[in-house]
Motif scaffolding. Sequence first.
Motif, PDB file in Angstrom:
ATOM      1  N   VAL A   1       0.838  -1.259   0.287  1.00  0.00           N
ATOM      2  CA  VAL A   1      -0.264   0.401   0.092  1.00  0.00           C
ATOM      3  C   VAL A   1       0.837   1.366  -0.194  1.00  0.00           C
ATOM      4  O   VAL A   1       0.476   2.335  -0.381  1.00  0.00           O
ATOM      5  CB  VAL A   1      -0.778  -0.084   1.095  1.00  0.00           C
ATOM      6  N   LEU A   2       2.035   1.024   0.596  1.00  0.00           N
ATOM      7  CA  LEU A   2       2.933   2.525   0.648  1.00  0.00           C
ATOM      8  C   LEU A   2       3.200   2.928  -0.583  1.00  0.00           C
ATOM      9  O   LEU A   2       3.707   1.946  -1.565  1.00  0.00           O
ATOM     10  CB  LEU A   2       4.013   2.092   1.662  1.00  0.00           C
ATOM     11  N   PRO A   3       3.504   4.104  -0.813  1.00  0.00           N
ATOM     12  CA  PRO A   3       4.022   4.536  -2.193  1.00  0.00           C
ATOM     13  C   PRO A   3       5.736   4.466  -2.197  1.00  0.00           C
ATOM     14  O   PRO A   3       6.248   4.206  -0.949  1.00  0.00           O
ATOM     15  CB  PRO A   3       3.835   6.117  -2.088  1.00  0.00           C
ATOM     16  N   PRO A   4       6.343   3.865  -3.376  1.00  0.00           N
ATOM     17  CA  PRO A   4       5.745   4.266  -4.803  1.00  0.00           C
ATOM     18  C   PRO A   4       4.953   3.263  -5.085  1.00  0.00           C
ATOM     19  O   PRO A   4       3.841   3.249  -5.566  1.00  0.00           O
ATOM     20  CB  PRO A   4       7.013   4.294  -5.399  1.00  0.00           C
ATOM     21  N   SER A   5       5.394   1.972  -5.065  1.00  0.00           N
ATOM     22  CA  SER A   5       4.715   0.852  -5.551  1.00  0.00           C
ATOM     23  C   SER A   5       5.374  -0.662  -5.222  1.00  0.00           C
ATOM     24  O   SER A   5       6.457  -0.436  -5.599  1.00  0.00           O
ATOM     25  CB  SER A   5       3.999   0.729  -7.038  1.00  0.00           C
ATOM     26  N   GLY A   6       4.563  -1.652  -5.180  1.00  0.00           N
ATOM     27  CA  GLY A   6       5.286  -2.951  -4.973  1.00  0.00           C
ATOM     28  C   GLY A   6       5.683  -3.275  -3.702  1.00  0.00           C
ATOM     29  O   GLY A   6       6.680  -2.599  -3.324  1.00  0.00           O
ATOM     30  N   TRP A   7       5.209  -4.374  -3.100  1.00  0.00           N
ATOM     31  CA  TRP A   7       5.831  -4.461  -1.658  1.00  0.00           C
ATOM     32  C   TRP A   7       7.458  -4.735  -1.823  1.00  0.00           C
ATOM     33  O   TRP A   7       7.846  -4.541  -0.527  1.00  0.00           O
ATOM     34  CB  TRP A   7       5.135  -5.712  -1.102  1.00  0.00           C
ATOM     35  N   ARG A   8       7.942  -5.372  -2.780  1.00  0.00           N
ATOM     36  CA  ARG A   8       9.663  -5.580  -2.779  1.00  0.00           C
ATOM     37  C   ARG A   8      10.228  -4.399  -2.525  1.00  0.00           C
ATOM     38  O   ARG A   8      11.190  -4.158  -1.816  1.00  0.00           O
ATOM     39  CB  ARG A   8       9.895  -6.539  -3.722  1.00  0.00           C
ATOM     40  N   VAL A   9       9.903  -3.443  -3.675  1.00  0.00           N
ATOM     41  CA  VAL A   9      10.405  -2.200  -3.532  1.00  0.00           C
ATOM     42  C   VAL A   9      10.249  -1.459  -2.398  1.00  0.00           C
ATOM     43  O   VAL A   9      11.203  -0.818  -1.679  1.00  0.00           O
ATOM     44  CB  VAL A   9      10.319  -1.384  -4.844  1.00  0.00           C
ATOM     45  N   ASN A  10       9.067  -1.371  -2.034  1.00  0.00           N
ATOM     46  CA  ASN A  10       8.836  -0.444  -0.524  1.00  0.00           C
ATOM     47  C   ASN A  10       9.504  -1.175   0.541  1.00  0.00           C
ATOM     48  O   ASN A  10       9.708  -0.499   1.422  1.00  0.00           O
ATOM     49  CB  ASN A  10       7.226  -0.799  -0.375  1.00  0.00           C
ATOM     50  N   TYR A  11       9.728  -2.530   0.557  1.00  0.00           N
ATOM     51  CA  TYR A  11      10.334  -3.296   1.618  1.00  0.00           C
ATOM     52  C   TYR A  11      11.673  -2.637   1.774  1.00  0.00           C
ATOM     53  O   TYR A  11      12.385  -2.202   2.863  1.00  0.00           O
ATOM     54  CB  TYR A  11      10.332  -4.708   1.502  1.00  0.00           C
ATOM     55  N   VAL A  12      12.487  -2.475   0.803  1.00  0.00           N
ATOM     56  CA  VAL A  12      13.750  -1.991   0.846  1.00  0.00           C
ATOM     57  C   VAL A  12      13.975  -0.276   0.923  1.00  0.00           C
ATOM     58  O   VAL A  12      14.842  -0.043   1.702  1.00  0.00           O
ATOM     59  CB  VAL A  12      14.392  -2.189  -0.601  1.00  0.00           C
ATOM     60  N   LEU A  13      13.032   0.205   0.613  1.00  0.00           N
ATOM     61  CA  LEU A  13      12.874   1.458   0.931  1.00  0.00           C
ATOM     62  C   LEU A  13      12.499   2.080   2.369  1.00  0.00           C
ATOM     63  O   LEU A  13      13.321   2.885   2.729  1.00  0.00           O
ATOM     64  CB  LEU A  13      11.963   2.607  -0.146  1.00  0.00           C
ATOM     65  N   TRP A  14      11.404   1.193   2.751  1.00  0.00           N
ATOM     66  CA  TRP A  14      10.662   1.569   3.984  1.00  0.00           C
ATOM     67  C   TRP A  14      11.401   1.084   5.369  1.00  0.00           C
ATOM     68  O   TRP A  14      11.328   1.624   6.463  1.00  0.00           O
ATOM     69  CB  TRP A  14       9.401   1.613   3.853  1.00  0.00           C
ATOM     70  N   ILE A  15      11.987  -0.048   5.139  1.00  0.00           N
ATOM     71  CA  ILE A  15      12.787  -0.671   6.244  1.00  0.00           C
ATOM     72  C   ILE A  15      13.996   0.215   6.888  1.00  0.00           C
ATOM     73  O   ILE A  15      14.119  -0.019   7.983  1.00  0.00           O
ATOM     74  CB  ILE A  15      13.257  -1.859   5.683  1.00  0.00           C
ATOM     75  N   LEU A  16      14.631   1.112   6.213  1.00  0.00           N
ATOM     76  CA  LEU A  16      15.440   1.924   6.726  1.00  0.00           C
ATOM     77  C   LEU A  16      14.793   3.025   7.613  1.00  0.00           C
ATOM     78  O   LEU A  16      15.423   3.384   8.606  1.00  0.00           O
ATOM     79  CB  LEU A  16      16.121   2.824   5.629  1.00  0.00           C
ATOM     80  N   LEU A  17      13.621   3.500   7.420  1.00  0.00           N
ATOM     81  CA  LEU A  17      13.063   4.509   8.138  1.00  0.00           C
ATOM     82  C   LEU A  17      13.083   4.330   9.735  1.00  0.00           C
ATOM     83  O   LEU A  17      13.403   5.304  10.009  1.00  0.00           O
ATOM     84  CB  LEU A  17      11.521   4.759   7.649  1.00  0.00           C
ATOM     85  N   PRO A  18      12.451   3.186  10.243  1.00  0.00           N
ATOM     86  CA  PRO A  18      12.535   3.111  11.895  1.00  0.00           C
ATOM     87  C   PRO A  18      14.071   3.322  12.321  1.00  0.00           C
ATOM     88  O   PRO A  18      14.320   3.744  13.282  1.00  0.00           O
ATOM     89  CB  PRO A  18      12.315   1.713  11.976  1.00  0.00           C
ATOM     90  N   ALA A  19      15.085   2.749  11.395  1.00  0.00           N
ATOM     91  CA  ALA A  19      16.531   2.546  11.913  1.00  0.00           C
ATOM     92  C   ALA A  19      16.979   4.140  11.860  1.00  0.00           C
ATOM     93  O   ALA A  19      17.554   4.849  12.675  1.00  0.00           O
ATOM     94  CB  ALA A  19      17.250   1.842  11.096  1.00  0.00           C
ATOM     95  N   LEU A  20      16.566   4.927  10.785  1.00  0.00           N
ATOM     96  CA  LEU A  20      16.967   6.260  10.616  1.00  0.00           C
ATOM     97  C   LEU A  20      16.386   7.133  11.886  1.00  0.00           C
ATOM     98  O   LEU A  20      17.036   7.851  12.510  1.00  0.00           O
ATOM     99  CB  LEU A  20      16.602   6.971   9.386  1.00  0.00           C
ATOM    100  N   VAL A  21      15.171   7.226  12.048  1.00  0.00           N
ATOM    101  CA  VAL A  21      14.392   7.869  13.087  1.00  0.00           C
ATOM    102  C   VAL A  21      15.103   7.222  14.498  1.00  0.00           C
ATOM    103  O   VAL A  21      15.437   8.092  15.169  1.00  0.00           O
ATOM    104  CB  VAL A  21      13.029   7.553  13.153  1.00  0.00           C
ATOM    105  N   TRP A  22      15.187   6.050  14.564  1.00  0.00           N
ATOM    106  CA  TRP A  22      15.967   5.678  16.092  1.00  0.00           C
ATOM    107  C   TRP A  22      17.252   6.165  16.172  1.00  0.00           C
ATOM    108  O   TRP A  22      17.547   6.675  17.211  1.00  0.00           O
ATOM    109  CB  TRP A  22      15.856   4.061  16.184  1.00  0.00           C
ATOM    110  N   GLY A  23      17.975   6.053  15.166  1.00  0.00           N
ATOM    111  CA  GLY A  23      19.478   6.580  15.200  1.00  0.00           C
ATOM    112  C   GLY A  23      19.338   8.060  15.468  1.00  0.00           C
ATOM    113  O   GLY A  23      20.124   8.640  16.200  1.00  0.00           O
ATOM    114  N   PHE A  24      18.286   8.862  14.775  1.00  0.00           N
ATOM    115  CA  PHE A  24      18.540  10.455  15.121  1.00  0.00           C
ATOM    116  C   PHE A  24      18.135  10.535  16.613  1.00  0.00           C
ATOM    117  O   PHE A  24      18.566  11.357  17.166  1.00  0.00           O
ATOM    118  CB  PHE A  24      17.397  11.055  14.126  1.00  0.00           C
ATOM    119  N   LEU A  25      16.903   9.861  17.035  1.00  0.00           N
ATOM    120  CA  LEU A  25      16.706  10.109  18.337  1.00  0.00           C
ATOM    121  C   LEU A  25      17.954   9.615  19.341  1.00  0.00           C
ATOM    122  O   LEU A  25      18.028  10.346  20.201  1.00  0.00           O
ATOM    123  CB  LEU A  25      15.573   9.290  18.632  1.00  0.00           C
TER     124      LEU A  25
END
Length: 167
Positions: A45-69
């Motif tokens: 469901v997340l943009p851009p499209s396709g769960w495989r592409v989104n998994y690679v793109l979005w799996i970094l986000l929690p680590a980036l936020v956690w690292g920033f905090l």
Amino acid sequence: MFDNLFSVLFTAAHFALLIGIYGLFIGVCWSPFLTAGRLRDLFAVLPPSGWRVNYVLWILLPALVWGFLFGGTLSVSLDVRPPTQASEIYVAGIDGIVVATLISLLLWPFLLLYVLPRSGLDWDPNEYAPKTIVLVVGSLIWYLAFLAGPAYILSIFAGFGDVMAGP
């Protein structure tokens, strides 16, 4: 004043980058959760499209936020805390781990289970049943264990070196 703010932001960005890169490794370790169709639906469901592409793109986000905090709290804690018998680096590292983990435990389930469905990205056909909530929280705890564990070990070794260096 701006020097201190710049220092906090630089440290936060530094840890966000380092831990974000480490997030790729965590993504591999987290991938068994993709056997749950509900999480594949989320990434589809997340943009851009396709769960495989989104998994690679979005799996970094929690680590980036956690690292920033983590980096921001670490930097502020080093400046604010009064000296103790323990190493300042160790104490500040524990502060960073606790703050980053608690915010993540509140932020990500709220975002996935409340904000996304309200903004039109309805990803669970089961209407967010208790099993979905357990899956989201369980997968988040698994993910955070891979973030907090190495950060704690780093704080121990950095703190040990700090104490051994002397005043």
